[in-house]
Design a protein around this motif. Structure first.
Motif, PDB file in Angstrom:
ATOM      1  N   UNK A 168       0.524  -1.537  -0.337  1.00 26.15           N
ATOM      2  CA  UNK A 168       0.142   0.125  -0.013  1.00 26.15           C
ATOM      3  C   UNK A 168       1.107   1.480   0.087  1.00 26.15           C
ATOM      4  N   UNK A 169       0.702   1.952  -0.822  1.00 23.23           N
ATOM      5  CA  UNK A 169       1.694   3.150  -0.791  1.00 23.23           C
ATOM      6  C   UNK A 169       1.532   3.816   0.600  1.00 23.23           C
ATOM      7  N   UNK A 170       2.615   4.643   1.191  1.00 24.21           N
ATOM      8  CA  UNK A 170       2.812   5.182   2.292  1.00 24.21           C
ATOM      9  C   UNK A 170       1.961   6.490   2.159  1.00 24.21           C
ATOM     10  N   UNK A 171       1.832   7.634   3.015  1.00 21.55           N
ATOM     11  CA  UNK A 171       1.576   8.972   3.200  1.00 21.55           C
ATOM     12  C   UNK A 171       2.691   9.177   2.355  1.00 21.55           C
ATOM     13  N   UNK A 172       4.041   9.477   2.318  1.00 19.26           N
ATOM     14  CA  UNK A 172       4.803  10.444   1.433  1.00 19.26           C
ATOM     15  C   UNK A 172       6.395   9.467   1.318  1.00 19.26           C
ATOM     16  N   UNK A 173       6.871  10.099   0.891  1.00 21.89           N
ATOM     17  CA  UNK A 173       9.062   9.039   0.199  1.00 21.89           C
ATOM     18  C   UNK A 173       9.864  10.389   0.059  1.00 21.89           C
ATOM     19  N   UNK A 174      10.876  10.144  -0.683  1.00 23.30           N
ATOM     20  CA  UNK A 174      11.697  10.579  -0.251  1.00 23.30           C
ATOM     21  C   UNK A 174      12.181  10.940  -1.529  1.00 23.30           C
ATOM     22  N   UNK A 175      11.895  10.070  -2.627  1.00 25.62           N
ATOM     23  CA  UNK A 175      11.384   9.916  -4.008  1.00 25.62           C
ATOM     24  C   UNK A 175      10.054   9.748  -4.952  1.00 25.62           C
ATOM     25  N   UNK A 176       9.054  10.243  -5.656  1.00 26.64           N
ATOM     26  CA  UNK A 176       8.260   9.893  -6.559  1.00 26.64           C
ATOM     27  C   UNK A 176       8.624   9.118  -7.653  1.00 26.64           C
ATOM     28  N   UNK A 177       8.936   7.706  -8.431  1.00 23.16           N
ATOM     29  CA  UNK A 177       9.466   7.786  -9.654  1.00 23.16           C
ATOM     30  C   UNK A 177       7.289   7.557 -10.352  1.00 23.16           C
ATOM     31  N   UNK A 178       7.158   8.475 -11.201  1.00 23.97           N
ATOM     32  CA  UNK A 178       6.034   7.959 -12.051  1.00 23.97           C
ATOM     33  C   UNK A 178       6.620   7.824 -13.065  1.00 23.97           C
ATOM     34  N   UNK A 179       5.874   6.250 -13.333  1.00 23.87           N
ATOM     35  CA  UNK A 179       6.154   5.280 -14.877  1.00 23.87           C
ATOM     36  C   UNK A 179       6.675   4.307 -14.026  1.00 23.87           C
ATOM     37  N   UNK A 180       6.106   3.096 -14.648  1.00 20.80           N
ATOM     38  CA  UNK A 180       6.201   1.948 -13.712  1.00 20.80           C
ATOM     39  C   UNK A 180       6.972   0.995 -15.549  1.00 20.80           C
ATOM     40  N   UNK A 181       7.852   1.215 -16.027  1.00 23.03           N
ATOM     41  CA  UNK A 181       8.606   0.947 -17.228  1.00 23.03           C
ATOM     42  C   UNK A 181       9.488   0.377 -17.196  1.00 23.03           C
ATOM     43  N   UNK A 182      10.530   0.619 -18.314  1.00 20.89           N
ATOM     44  CA  UNK A 182      12.184   0.190 -18.177  1.00 20.89           C
ATOM     45  C   UNK A 182      13.038   1.648 -17.248  1.00 20.89           C
ATOM     46  N   UNK A 183      12.409   2.496 -18.051  1.00 18.47           N
ATOM     47  CA  UNK A 183      13.671   3.292 -17.373  1.00 18.47           C
ATOM     48  C   UNK A 183      13.110   3.693 -16.045  1.00 18.47           C
ATOM     49  N   UNK A 184      11.313   3.690 -15.135  1.00 19.25           N
ATOM     50  CA  UNK A 184      11.125   4.333 -14.465  1.00 19.25           C
ATOM     51  C   UNK A 184      11.508   3.223 -13.242  1.00 19.25           C
ATOM     52  N   UNK A 185      11.513   1.297 -13.362  1.00 18.37           N
ATOM     53  CA  UNK A 185      11.960   1.073 -12.551  1.00 18.37           C
ATOM     54  C   UNK A 185      13.439   1.027 -12.544  1.00 18.37           C
ATOM     55  N   UNK A 186      14.937   1.109 -13.543  1.00 15.62           N
ATOM     56  CA  UNK A 186      15.827   1.488 -13.547  1.00 15.62           C
ATOM     57  C   UNK A 186      16.683   2.125 -12.379  1.00 15.62           C
ATOM     58  N   UNK A 187      15.415   3.877 -12.659  1.00 19.20           N
ATOM     59  CA  UNK A 187      15.778   4.635 -11.845  1.00 19.20           C
ATOM     60  C   UNK A 187      15.961   4.557 -10.849  1.00 19.20           C
ATOM     61  N   UNK A 188      14.779   3.724 -10.291  1.00 19.11           N
ATOM     62  CA  UNK A 188      14.702   3.258  -8.512  1.00 19.11           C
ATOM     63  C   UNK A 188      15.900   1.924  -8.438  1.00 19.11           C
TER      64      UNK A 188
END
Length: 416
Positions: free
Chosen positions: A28-48
């Motif tokens: 479940x999503x938390x209330x806040x994060x240090x970094x949010x990456x929008x986009x669950x494709x290759x580039x977003x997942x690799x960035x995370x």
């Protein structure tokens, strides 16, 4: 990270493979994060993944409006190469290609990278001179690239019509031996699993509907699952980049187009390399399942739909049969399209934005898949340090104001 090995494969075979652990969590999503990456494709997942691995930033959420890898990552023709013309592009794509070469070991997940070589054909003297220029530029940048004569092309690709009587005679070609293909969905799964193992929250079915800001600084994103606060937000959503930018009050120099591809019925191995032709306007390789995977240029209209027009399929099939007459006996099995985001200079944007703590990775056009690991790593650096990675610095938004464009229309091959 949970290990995959011959021993775990054998152990799970004894139980009918019923007890493999989930590759990644569904938190479940938390209330806040240090970094949010929008986009669950290759580039977003690799960035995370690289944020966690290289910079120790594990309080990261990847938000995907649907399922992982169902956008452009799963809707491309999987070609990997680095033989671009301009120095800045060549360095970035070569950096990525070197990561590809050890990515399966890095992620402990087989991304099925197959360095079978990429051949670019020349059908007239102008094209041949352009290929020679690119080969020499590649060599000056330390990138492997060779020129082939017609006889060598015919030897390497026996089914290709290299007859001097052909409508488009083959005068030569360039060859990047280290180029090839990889398995698109395996790339998404591998990065998702590796990022999750380092503490990243991967949240699917969570569409971003607004980007919230205060005093010129991003504070988080509104989603279909509520507000999620963030000290930094990175956006990697390919064809929908302009939509997300508009939520932040930004206008990007990007046009989105459908880009189609298709596969034939499976056949025995007949093509062990990737063949690309700019003049005839088609590229083709053969998948591990035996299907011929082919594509050509973008549809000529702007659209966010993941489907294309019939004339492009007709043109692509005609072009393929022009080069490979024997393929005329095959049946078209299925067709699909992605949404490509094209910049005026056919080069990407990896940049901070006027809204502080908001970063965009977009504009890859048809070159996004091949750049996946390198893009993720330099984007993670840019986000973590709030300063561009040296390889990403030329691809900032500022170039559209300064005029320092990186024109890669030619080296982008058949797609623009």
């Amino acid at each position: 990270m949970r290990g995959y090995s011959i021993f775990s494969l054998a152990r799970n075979a004894l139980t009918g493979h019923a007890h493999w652990p989930r590759a990644w969590r569904s938190p479940q999503p938390k209330r806040d994060y240090e970094v949010v990456i929008v986009g669950g494709g290759g580039h977003g997942l690799a960035t995370a993944y690289y944020l966690a691995r290289d910079h120790g930033i594990r309080d990261v959420a990847v938000l995907e409006k649907g399922g992982l890898g169902l956008g452009n990552t799963g809707r491309n023709t999987t070609i990997v190469r680095s033989n671009y013309l301009c120095d800045d592009s060549a360095h970035l794509y070569e950096y990525s290609l070197k990561l590809w070469e050890s990515l399966s070991q890095e992620l402990n997940f087989n991304v099925m990278f197959s360095p079978r070589g990429v051949i670019n054909l020349a059908h007239d003297l102008h094209e041949l001179r352009a290929l020679e220029r690119r080969v020499h530029a590649n060599r000056l940048n330390g990138i492997d690239s060779d020129l082939l004569g017609p006889a060598e092309v015919a030897r390497r690709v026996p089914l290709l019509d290299c007859s001097p009587r052909a409508r488009y005679p083959v005068l030569g070609a360039s060859l990047q031996r280290r180029g090839g293909v990889a398995r698109h969905d395996a790339v998404a799964w591998g990065f998702a699993r590796a990022a999750d193992a380092r503490g990243v929250d991967i949240i699917q079915n969570c569409e971003v509907t607004a980007i919230r800001q205060r005093d010129g600084t991003v504070t988080g994103v509104e989603t279909t699952r509520g507000f999620i606060g963030a000290r930094k937000v990175g956006v990697a959503v390919a064809g929908h980049a302009s939509v997300l930018a508009a939520m932040a009050g930004l206008r990007l120099p990007i046009a989105s187009h459908p880009l189609q591809a298709w596969v034939s019925e499976p056949i025995k191995p007949v093509l062990d390399t990737v063949v690309m032709s700019n003049a005839v306007h088609v590229y083709v390789s053969q998948s591990d399942k035996g299907e011929l995977v082919a594509g050509a240029g973008i549809d000529g209209y702007n659209s966010y739909s993941q489907r294309g027009s019939f004339p492009v399929i007709e043109h692509c099939v005609a072009s393929l049969v022009e080069l490979f007459p024997a393929f005329s006996r095959l049946r078209l099995m299925r067709q699909w399209a992605g949404i490509v985001d094209v910049c005026p200079d056919a080069s990407p944007i990896i940049s901070r934005t006027p809204l502080r703590k908001l970063y965009f990775n977009c504009g890859w056009g048809t070159g996004g898949f091949k750049a996946t690991p390198g893009s993720g790593r330099v984007f993670a650096h840019t986000i973590a340090r709030d300063a561009p990675h040296p390889l990403a610095a030329p691809f900032s938004l500022e170039r559209f104001a300064s005029g320092a464009l990186i024109d890669e229309h030619g080296a982008a091959a058949v797609a623009h």
